[in-house]
Design a protein around this motif. Structure first.
Motif, PDB file in Angstrom:
ATOM      1  N   GLY A  72      11.547  26.624   5.880  1.00 41.40           N
ATOM      2  CA  GLY A  72      11.893  27.735   4.986  1.00 41.40           C
ATOM      3  C   GLY A  72      11.530  26.978   3.692  1.00 41.40           C
ATOM      4  N   PRO A  73      11.697  27.979   2.528  1.00 36.89           N
ATOM      5  CA  PRO A  73      11.260  27.628   1.266  1.00 36.89           C
ATOM      6  C   PRO A  73      11.966  26.645   0.536  1.00 36.89           C
ATOM      7  N   VAL A  74      11.544  26.025  -0.573  1.00 34.11           N
ATOM      8  CA  VAL A  74      12.290  25.314  -1.615  1.00 34.11           C
ATOM      9  C   VAL A  74      13.403  26.004  -2.220  1.00 34.11           C
ATOM     10  N   VAL A  75      14.321  25.473  -2.195  1.00 31.39           N
ATOM     11  CA  VAL A  75      15.928  26.269  -2.869  1.00 31.39           C
ATOM     12  C   VAL A  75      16.250  25.079  -3.838  1.00 31.39           C
ATOM     13  N   TYR A 119      18.186  19.079  12.242  1.00 26.78           N
ATOM     14  CA  TYR A 119      17.833  19.655  11.094  1.00 26.78           C
ATOM     15  C   TYR A 119      18.238  18.676   9.835  1.00 26.78           C
ATOM     16  N   VAL A 120      17.497  18.892   8.818  1.00 28.77           N
ATOM     17  CA  VAL A 120      17.927  18.202   7.570  1.00 28.77           C
ATOM     18  C   VAL A 120      17.312  19.048   6.367  1.00 28.77           C
ATOM     19  N   MET A 121      18.224  18.952   5.494  1.00 28.22           N
ATOM     20  CA  MET A 121      17.912  19.684   4.130  1.00 28.22           C
ATOM     21  C   MET A 121      17.509  18.178   3.084  1.00 28.22           C
ATOM     22  N   MET A 122      16.157  18.399   2.851  1.00 33.85           N
ATOM     23  CA  MET A 122      15.867  17.247   1.863  1.00 33.85           C
ATOM     24  C   MET A 122      14.627  17.747   0.791  1.00 33.85           C
ATOM     25  N   GLU A 123      14.349  16.846   0.114  1.00 31.79           N
ATOM     26  CA  GLU A 123      13.388  17.032  -0.836  1.00 31.79           C
ATOM     27  C   GLU A 123      12.069  16.940  -0.277  1.00 31.79           C
ATOM     28  N   PRO A 124      10.969  17.930  -0.729  1.00 30.52           N
ATOM     29  CA  PRO A 124       9.724  17.833   0.042  1.00 30.52           C
ATOM     30  C   PRO A 124       8.942  16.561  -0.012  1.00 30.52           C
ATOM     31  N   HIS A 137      21.291  20.501  -5.157  1.00 31.91           N
ATOM     32  CA  HIS A 137      21.289  19.206  -5.395  1.00 31.91           C
ATOM     33  C   HIS A 137      19.871  18.719  -5.734  1.00 31.91           C
ATOM     34  N   GLY A 138      19.079  19.681  -6.762  1.00 39.35           N
ATOM     35  CA  GLY A 138      17.769  19.440  -6.716  1.00 39.35           C
ATOM     36  C   GLY A 138      16.788  20.355  -6.098  1.00 39.35           C
ATOM     37  N   LYS A 139      15.743  20.277  -5.963  1.00 40.13           N
ATOM     38  CA  LYS A 139      14.703  20.940  -5.148  1.00 40.13           C
ATOM     39  C   LYS A 139      14.764  20.474  -3.736  1.00 40.13           C
ATOM     40  N   ARG A 140      15.437  21.350  -2.816  1.00 39.75           N
ATOM     41  CA  ARG A 140      15.204  21.092  -1.256  1.00 39.75           C
ATOM     42  C   ARG A 140      14.701  22.061  -0.542  1.00 39.75           C
ATOM     43  N   ALA A 141      14.302  21.733   0.901  1.00 36.91           N
ATOM     44  CA  ALA A 141      13.810  22.679   1.754  1.00 36.91           C
ATOM     45  C   ALA A 141      14.624  22.335   2.892  1.00 36.91           C
ATOM     46  N   PRO A 142      14.530  23.435   4.025  1.00 36.80           N
ATOM     47  CA  PRO A 142      15.120  22.980   5.343  1.00 36.80           C
ATOM     48  C   PRO A 142      14.103  22.601   6.236  1.00 36.80           C
ATOM     49  N   MET A 154       9.596  -2.563  -7.182  1.00 32.29           N
ATOM     50  CA  MET A 154       8.892  -1.396  -6.558  1.00 32.29           C
ATOM     51  C   MET A 154       9.965  -0.409  -6.064  1.00 32.29           C
ATOM     52  N   ASP A 155      11.063  -0.674  -5.876  1.00 27.77           N
ATOM     53  CA  ASP A 155      12.116   0.283  -5.417  1.00 27.77           C
ATOM     54  C   ASP A 155      12.966   0.904  -6.451  1.00 27.77           C
ATOM     55  N   LYS A 156      12.633   0.606  -7.539  1.00 26.45           N
ATOM     56  CA  LYS A 156      13.273   1.217  -8.710  1.00 26.45           C
ATOM     57  C   LYS A 156      12.564   2.236  -9.238  1.00 26.45           C
ATOM     58  N   PHE A 157      12.463   3.337  -8.373  1.00 31.00           N
ATOM     59  CA  PHE A 157      11.815   4.743  -8.720  1.00 31.00           C
ATOM     60  C   PHE A 157      12.894   5.937  -8.280  1.00 31.00           C
ATOM     61  N   SER A 158      12.648   7.020  -8.960  1.00 28.46           N
ATOM     62  CA  SER A 158      13.630   8.174  -8.449  1.00 28.46           C
ATOM     63  C   SER A 158      13.385   8.478  -7.048  1.00 28.46           C
ATOM     64  N   GLY A 159      14.346   8.501  -6.499  1.00 28.26           N
ATOM     65  CA  GLY A 159      14.489   8.974  -5.073  1.00 28.26           C
ATOM     66  C   GLY A 159      14.765   7.540  -4.236  1.00 28.26           C
ATOM     67  N   ALA A 160      14.535   6.532  -4.638  1.00 21.90           N
ATOM     68  CA  ALA A 160      14.907   5.305  -3.570  1.00 21.90           C
ATOM     69  C   ALA A 160      16.409   5.481  -3.114  1.00 21.90           C
ATOM     70  N   ALA A 161      17.185   6.037  -3.763  1.00 27.15           N
ATOM     71  CA  ALA A 161      18.783   5.978  -3.586  1.00 27.15           C
ATOM     72  C   ALA A 161      18.903   6.768  -2.238  1.00 27.15           C
ATOM     73  N   ILE A 162      18.205   7.646  -1.964  1.00 28.68           N
ATOM     74  CA  ILE A 162      18.202   8.667  -0.856  1.00 28.68           C
ATOM     75  C   ILE A 162      17.178   8.479   0.249  1.00 28.68           C
ATOM     76  N   GLY A 163      16.586   7.320   0.171  1.00 24.06           N
ATOM     77  CA  GLY A 163      15.711   6.934   1.050  1.00 24.06           C
ATOM     78  C   GLY A 163      14.047   7.450   0.960  1.00 24.06           C
ATOM     79  N   VAL A 164      13.574   7.973  -0.265  1.00 28.92           N
ATOM     80  CA  VAL A 164      12.411   8.363  -0.361  1.00 28.92           C
ATOM     81  C   VAL A 164      11.517   6.943  -0.622  1.00 28.92           C
TER      82      VAL A 164
END
Length: 281
Positions: A235-238, A213-218, A241-246, A165-175
């Motif tokens: 702020g908007p998604v930029v 503050y944190v810069m992270m994926e939506p 390191h992939g799509k991130r927003a403030p 259940m943890d083997k999905f994209s994003g798990a490495a950074i806490g999603v």
């Protein structure tokens, strides 16, 4: 799940069905049920995992090693380093938090709190993504340096993400995979990731820092809403390191929205982190 908790939940559920969920007794029993659930979440975390604030070079090195495994070797966000340490200029004024696996003694994840001490020290979000912040009132430049911080470099190594259940994209950074987890599946919660977020939050509160503050994926922000941590997008998604927003949060926003079933866990982590000295370690 603990058998006594299962038995108690079963009894409470039966009584609630008899007296009615909306009756005074039914509501009281519902509150008791949530309290038991909250205590289970915190106990399950503390039985297996322990928050650690780095106070020595050796523990800091553990944090840099985990970051290298995740950010350099696995995700390719940063170049490989010969010393196997992923470090940057912000680490000189940061406090790393780690989660230790009690049984093995190995570190199961890390996050850092970047805390400027002077006017020339910028947050990563200020140096690399300041133009992405469009919320003028919450721009970090509006506040004193000692009142701001940034949560960054959250990383969970592969060896602690072995469950299917943890083997999905994003798990490495806490999603958190909100399609897999639910509040009724307590044994399935990704306690390492949640423990890291709460450790950083506890360090913020312990040091009386007003603005975070944190810069992270939506989708990471959506994951946090799953447990009641509601970041405000400023702020908007930029493309960084992939799509991130403030995003922004402060202690008032944290406690206002946090689910009751996780308050006990945060309180217990606060008690542990509160034993460390204030200021950079």
């Amino acid at each position: 799940m603990d058998r006594s908790l299962v038995a108690n939940k079963t009894i409470i559920a039966r009584v609630k069905s008899i007296v009615g969920r909306d009756s005074k007794l039914g509501k009281a029993l519902g509150g008791l049920e949530k309290l038991q659930e909250a205590k289970f979440i915190s106990k399950h975390f503390s039985d297996f995992l322990e928050p650690v604030v780095a106070q020595s070079d050796s523990v800091r090195d553990e944090s840099y090693t985990i970051r290298h495994k995740v950010y350099c070797e696995e995700l390719g966000f940063e170049p490989l380093r010969s010393d196997k340490f992923e470090k940057d200029e912000f680490d000189t004024f940061s406090s790393p938090c780690l989660i230790k696996h009690r049984r093995s003694g190995h570190y199961a994840g890390t996050v850092r709190l970047v805390r400027p001490q002077s006017d020339e020290q910028l947050l990563p979000i200020e140096k690399f993504c300041l133009d992405s912040i469009t919320h003028e009132t919450l721009n970090p430049r509006n506040f004193a340096r000692q009142d701001i911080c940034e949560i960054s470099r959250l990383a969970v190594p592969l060896e602690f993400r072995k469950r299917q259940m943890d083997k999905f994209s994003g798990a490495a950074i806490g999603v958190i995979n909100e399609h897999t987890y639910s509040e009724n599946e307590l044994r399935c919660f990704p306690f390492i990731a949640i423990g890291l977020y709460f450790s950083a939050a506890a360090l913020v509160i312990h040091n009386d820092i007003k603005h975070t503050y944190v810069m992270m994926e939506p989708r990471l922000a959506r994951s946090m809403r799953f447990i009641g941590i509601q970041f405000e997008q400023i702020g908007p998604v930029v493309n960084y390191h992939g799509k991130r927003a403030p995003f922004y949060i402060n202690p008032t926003l944290l406690f206002h929205n946090l689910r009751p079933s996780f308050r006990v866990m945060l309180n217990d982590i606060q008690e542990t982190v509160g034993k460390y000295p204030k200021g950079l370690v």
